[in-house]
Motif scaffolding. Sequence first.
Motif, PDB file in Angstrom:
ATOM      1  N   ALA A 193      31.260  56.307  37.228  1.00 33.56           N
ATOM      2  CA  ALA A 193      30.256  56.222  36.167  1.00 33.56           C
ATOM      3  C   ALA A 193      29.733  57.617  35.818  1.00 33.56           C
ATOM      4  CB  ALA A 193      29.117  55.307  36.594  1.00 33.56           C
ATOM      5  N   ASP A 194      29.476  58.434  36.832  1.00 32.75           N
ATOM      6  CA  ASP A 194      29.001  59.800  36.592  1.00 32.75           C
ATOM      7  C   ASP A 194      30.038  60.616  35.823  1.00 32.75           C
ATOM      8  OD1 ASP A 194      26.636  59.276  37.911  1.00 32.75           O
ATOM      9  OD2 ASP A 194      27.300  60.161  39.827  1.00 32.75           O
ATOM     10  N   LEU A 195      31.305  60.297  36.035  1.00 31.53           N
ATOM     11  CA  LEU A 195      32.395  61.033  35.390  1.00 31.53           C
ATOM     12  C   LEU A 195      32.563  60.646  33.924  1.00 31.53           C
ATOM     13  CD1 LEU A 195      34.572  63.124  36.104  1.00 31.53           C
ATOM     14  CD2 LEU A 195      36.022  61.231  36.877  1.00 31.53           C
ATOM     15  N   GLY A 196      32.028  59.488  33.532  1.00 35.39           N
ATOM     16  CA  GLY A 196      32.125  59.054  32.145  1.00 35.39           C
ATOM     17  C   GLY A 196      32.846  57.741  31.943  1.00 35.39           C
ATOM     18  N   VAL A 197      33.350  57.143  33.036  1.00 35.07           N
ATOM     19  CA  VAL A 197      34.032  55.848  32.925  1.00 35.07           C
ATOM     20  C   VAL A 197      33.083  54.805  32.353  1.00 35.07           C
ATOM     21  CG1 VAL A 197      34.868  53.927  34.364  1.00 35.07           C
ATOM     22  CG2 VAL A 197      35.770  56.234  34.699  1.00 35.07           C
ATOM     23  N   VAL A 198      33.610  53.939  31.478  1.00 25.97           N
ATOM     24  CA  VAL A 198      32.780  52.896  30.870  1.00 25.97           C
ATOM     25  C   VAL A 198      33.279  51.486  31.208  1.00 25.97           C
ATOM     26  CG1 VAL A 198      32.029  54.353  28.965  1.00 25.97           C
ATOM     27  CG2 VAL A 198      34.092  52.967  28.691  1.00 25.97           C
ATOM     28  N   GLN A 199      34.459  51.372  31.811  1.00 28.12           N
ATOM     29  CA  GLN A 199      34.966  50.058  32.179  1.00 28.12           C
ATOM     30  C   GLN A 199      35.716  50.134  33.500  1.00 28.12           C
ATOM     31  OE1 GLN A 199      38.911  49.387  29.588  1.00 28.12           O
ATOM     32  NE2 GLN A 199      37.088  49.692  28.314  1.00 28.12           N
ATOM     33  N   VAL A 200      35.547  49.072  34.298  1.00 28.05           N
ATOM     34  CA  VAL A 200      36.219  48.975  35.589  1.00 28.05           C
ATOM     35  C   VAL A 200      37.012  47.681  35.605  1.00 28.05           C
ATOM     36  CG1 VAL A 200      35.978  48.883  38.089  1.00 28.05           C
ATOM     37  CG2 VAL A 200      34.346  50.212  36.735  1.00 28.05           C
ATOM     38  N   HIS A 201      38.295  47.794  35.921  1.00 29.65           N
ATOM     39  CA  HIS A 201      39.176  46.641  36.037  1.00 29.65           C
ATOM     40  C   HIS A 201      39.488  46.443  37.516  1.00 29.65           C
ATOM     41  CE1 HIS A 201      39.853  46.679  31.667  1.00 29.65           C
ATOM     42  NE2 HIS A 201      39.815  48.002  31.804  1.00 29.65           N
ATOM     43  N   PHE A 202      39.046  45.324  38.072  1.00 30.03           N
ATOM     44  CA  PHE A 202      39.281  45.021  39.480  1.00 30.03           C
ATOM     45  C   PHE A 202      40.614  44.293  39.607  1.00 30.03           C
ATOM     46  CE2 PHE A 202      34.683  45.478  39.180  1.00 30.03           C
ATOM     47  CZ  PHE A 202      34.426  46.331  40.247  1.00 30.03           C
ATOM     48  N   SER A 203      41.529  44.923  40.350  1.00 29.92           N
ATOM     49  CA  SER A 203      42.896  44.424  40.415  1.00 29.92           C
ATOM     50  C   SER A 203      43.399  44.516  41.843  1.00 29.92           C
ATOM     51  CB  SER A 203      43.771  45.243  39.451  1.00 29.92           C
ATOM     52  OG  SER A 203      45.104  44.802  39.462  1.00 29.92           O
ATOM     53  N   GLY A 204      44.704  44.275  42.013  1.00 33.51           N
ATOM     54  CA  GLY A 204      45.318  44.333  43.322  1.00 33.51           C
ATOM     55  C   GLY A 204      46.814  44.530  43.179  1.00 33.51           C
ATOM     56  N   GLY A 205      47.601  43.730  43.956  1.00 31.54           N
ATOM     57  CA  GLY A 205      47.288  42.562  44.710  1.00 31.54           C
ATOM     58  C   GLY A 205      46.357  41.566  44.018  1.00 31.54           C
ATOM     59  N   GLU A 206      45.760  40.744  44.858  1.00 28.27           N
ATOM     60  CA  GLU A 206      44.813  39.748  44.371  1.00 28.27           C
ATOM     61  C   GLU A 206      43.412  40.135  44.827  1.00 28.27           C
ATOM     62  OE1 GLU A 206      42.613  37.574  42.822  1.00 28.27           O
ATOM     63  OE2 GLU A 206      44.657  36.987  42.266  1.00 28.27           O
ATOM     64  N   PRO A 207      42.567  40.594  43.898  1.00 28.34           N
ATOM     65  CA  PRO A 207      41.236  41.081  44.275  1.00 28.34           C
ATOM     66  C   PRO A 207      40.332  40.024  44.892  1.00 28.34           C
ATOM     67  CG  PRO A 207      41.472  40.970  41.880  1.00 28.34           C
ATOM     68  CD  PRO A 207      42.831  40.765  42.460  1.00 28.34           C
ATOM     69  N   LEU A 208      40.612  38.748  44.640  1.00 25.90           N
ATOM     70  CA  LEU A 208      39.766  37.693  45.191  1.00 25.90           C
ATOM     71  C   LEU A 208      39.837  37.598  46.712  1.00 25.90           C
ATOM     72  CD1 LEU A 208      40.376  34.877  42.549  1.00 25.90           C
ATOM     73  CD2 LEU A 208      38.234  36.108  42.936  1.00 25.90           C
ATOM     74  N   VAL A 209      40.833  38.229  47.335  1.00 32.29           N
ATOM     75  CA  VAL A 209      40.885  38.189  48.797  1.00 32.29           C
ATOM     76  C   VAL A 209      39.807  39.074  49.417  1.00 32.29           C
ATOM     77  CG1 VAL A 209      43.374  37.743  48.732  1.00 32.29           C
ATOM     78  CG2 VAL A 209      42.549  40.066  49.164  1.00 32.29           C
ATOM     79  N   ARG A 210      39.190  39.947  48.622  1.00 29.70           N
ATOM     80  CA  ARG A 210      38.106  40.790  49.122  1.00 29.70           C
ATOM     81  C   ARG A 210      36.801  39.993  49.100  1.00 29.70           C
ATOM     82  NH1 ARG A 210      38.786  46.645  50.361  1.00 29.70           N
ATOM     83  NH2 ARG A 210      36.519  46.577  50.200  1.00 29.70           N
ATOM     84  N   GLY A 211      36.184  39.834  50.263  1.00 32.52           N
ATOM     85  CA  GLY A 211      34.924  39.114  50.343  1.00 32.52           C
ATOM     86  C   GLY A 211      33.761  39.860  49.726  1.00 32.52           C
ATOM     87  N   ASP A 212      33.930  41.165  49.489  1.00 31.30           N
ATOM     88  CA  ASP A 212      32.847  41.969  48.910  1.00 31.30           C
ATOM     89  C   ASP A 212      33.011  42.188  47.417  1.00 31.30           C
ATOM     90  OD1 ASP A 212      35.054  43.607  48.973  1.00 31.30           O
ATOM     91  OD2 ASP A 212      34.074  45.290  49.986  1.00 31.30           O
ATOM     92  N   LEU A 213      33.900  41.426  46.765  1.00 29.69           N
ATOM     93  CA  LEU A 213      34.165  41.655  45.344  1.00 29.69           C
ATOM     94  C   LEU A 213      32.898  41.512  44.509  1.00 29.69           C
ATOM     95  CD1 LEU A 213      36.260  42.281  43.176  1.00 29.69           C
ATOM     96  CD2 LEU A 213      36.762  39.826  43.041  1.00 29.69           C
ATOM     97  N   GLU A 214      32.071  40.519  44.826  1.00 34.99           N
ATOM     98  CA  GLU A 214      30.823  40.328  44.074  1.00 34.99           C
ATOM     99  C   GLU A 214      29.927  41.560  44.171  1.00 34.99           C
ATOM    100  OE1 GLU A 214      32.334  36.219  45.039  1.00 34.99           O
ATOM    101  OE2 GLU A 214      32.276  38.178  46.018  1.00 34.99           O
ATOM    102  N   GLU A 215      29.865  42.150  45.342  1.00 35.66           N
ATOM    103  CA  GLU A 215      29.045  43.340  45.525  1.00 35.66           C
ATOM    104  C   GLU A 215      29.572  44.508  44.693  1.00 35.66           C
ATOM    105  OE1 GLU A 215      27.401  46.187  49.190  1.00 35.66           O
ATOM    106  OE2 GLU A 215      28.352  44.248  49.612  1.00 35.66           O
ATOM    107  N   LEU A 216      30.874  44.635  44.617  1.00 35.30           N
ATOM    108  CA  LEU A 216      31.466  45.725  43.828  1.00 35.30           C
ATOM    109  C   LEU A 216      31.247  45.501  42.339  1.00 35.30           C
ATOM    110  CD1 LEU A 216      34.812  46.272  45.769  1.00 35.30           C
ATOM    111  CD2 LEU A 216      32.548  47.237  46.202  1.00 35.30           C
ATOM    112  N   VAL A 217      31.391  44.258  41.900  1.00 34.01           N
ATOM    113  CA  VAL A 217      31.128  43.938  40.491  1.00 34.01           C
ATOM    114  C   VAL A 217      29.672  44.222  40.158  1.00 34.01           C
ATOM    115  CG1 VAL A 217      30.947  42.041  38.830  1.00 34.01           C
ATOM    116  CG2 VAL A 217      32.981  42.240  40.271  1.00 34.01           C
ATOM    117  N   ALA A 218      28.759  43.822  41.047  1.00 30.50           N
ATOM    118  CA  ALA A 218      27.339  44.045  40.807  1.00 30.50           C
ATOM    119  C   ALA A 218      27.019  45.534  40.709  1.00 30.50           C
ATOM    120  CB  ALA A 218      26.513  43.400  41.925  1.00 30.50           C
ATOM    121  N   GLU A 219      27.676  46.334  41.532  1.00 29.87           N
ATOM    122  CA  GLU A 219      27.454  47.775  41.485  1.00 29.87           C
ATOM    123  C   GLU A 219      27.868  48.331  40.123  1.00 29.87           C
ATOM    124  OE1 GLU A 219      26.120  51.392  42.505  1.00 29.87           O
ATOM    125  OE2 GLU A 219      25.967  49.631  43.813  1.00 29.87           O
ATOM    126  N   ALA A 220      29.060  47.921  39.659  1.00 30.08           N
ATOM    127  CA  ALA A 220      29.547  48.402  38.364  1.00 30.08           C
ATOM    128  C   ALA A 220      28.656  47.914  37.228  1.00 30.08           C
ATOM    129  CB  ALA A 220      30.984  47.949  38.154  1.00 30.08           C
TER     130      ALA A 220
END
Length: 363
Positions: free
Chosen positions: A49-76
């Motif tokens: 975000a500090d660098l200027g990014v305006v969109q984050v695409h959460f991908s993998g593999g399958e990102p749903l296997v990460r139990g912390d995905l909600e926390e990462l989405v909330a951060e973004a």
Amino acid sequence: MTNPPYGLLAEVTHQCPLHCLYCSNPVELRAREEELDTADWVRVIREAADLGVVQVHFSGGEPLVRGDLEELVAEAAGLDLYTNLITSGLGLTEVRAKGLVAAGLDSAQLSVQGDTPESTERIADSKRFDKKPLAARIIRDAGLPLNMNVVLHRLNLDRLDAIIDLCDAWGAERLELANTQYYGWGLRNRDLLLPSREQLAGAEAVYRRRKEELASRMELLWILPDYYESYPKPCMGGWAQSAFTVAPDGMVYPCPVAADIDSLSFPSVRSSSLAWIWEEAPAFQAFRGTDWMPDPCRSCDRREIDFGGCRCQAFALTGDAARTDPVCVYSPDHDLIRTAVERANSDAPAPEPAYRGRGRPPG
């Protein structure tokens, strides 16, 4: 001064319930114990975000296997970044979808491999086709726009009408028809996946007809198969010009498939800031602009249109990331493409499939 990037592809894991023949992930996948932890990913998102990014695409593999995905989405989302989930839909539940939406998820892209259980099993080595319509419904019921994606190739191009019907019936608002790009497992399976000219022409006619028919309710996008083009696709709008990928283990790449270029030393977020990586890392500087170009690119009027083509494809096919992309008709290595296309248009027998993460199946 280097322009800031607008997009981050956050490959949070290489773990995946599918084993797709066309997967562009590296052949050597990163193990779960090598993955960045939650704190590292939060730091990456903040630095992006500090660098200027305006969109984050959460991908993998399958990102749903990460139990912390909600926390990462909330951060973004808390940093006012647009958030998108790229998913197979396997593992998506109503509770999980509601949690992701509550965290700030803006959109989801659901992949399909075919229009029948049989085609999905053949392509993805999975018997869970029944989970796909359920995932589509869950995404819609959660209030998210349903975007869908299907990778096209010899094994499913003849079913394009039926695939489009399926996505329409499931309520897709946008459907990306992405002809296979031959990297990673896709390159290993190229002789199995590369379509004939006749197949491709028929499918493109279907796309144009259906795009007009469905214009009022679904957007259709056609991603060109560059093996049948005279000139290569631009390399992500130019090498390290607009976006970057952070792999599960923290390595940072100018594009999702650059990991295979072993002639470059790519940096890691474990040891360097994203700002330094984007602006100064030698691997990110390597093919920026046009000074690096050999002929015929250096003297070509298209050098700032396609930027010499894809560096990853050049490396995959020639072993030298600095060579002209062999797709280009002016490339000294164009015979590599011509030979593959000739085989695809011949009666040569199809090889056995090599499934992502599993090698060749027995028998």
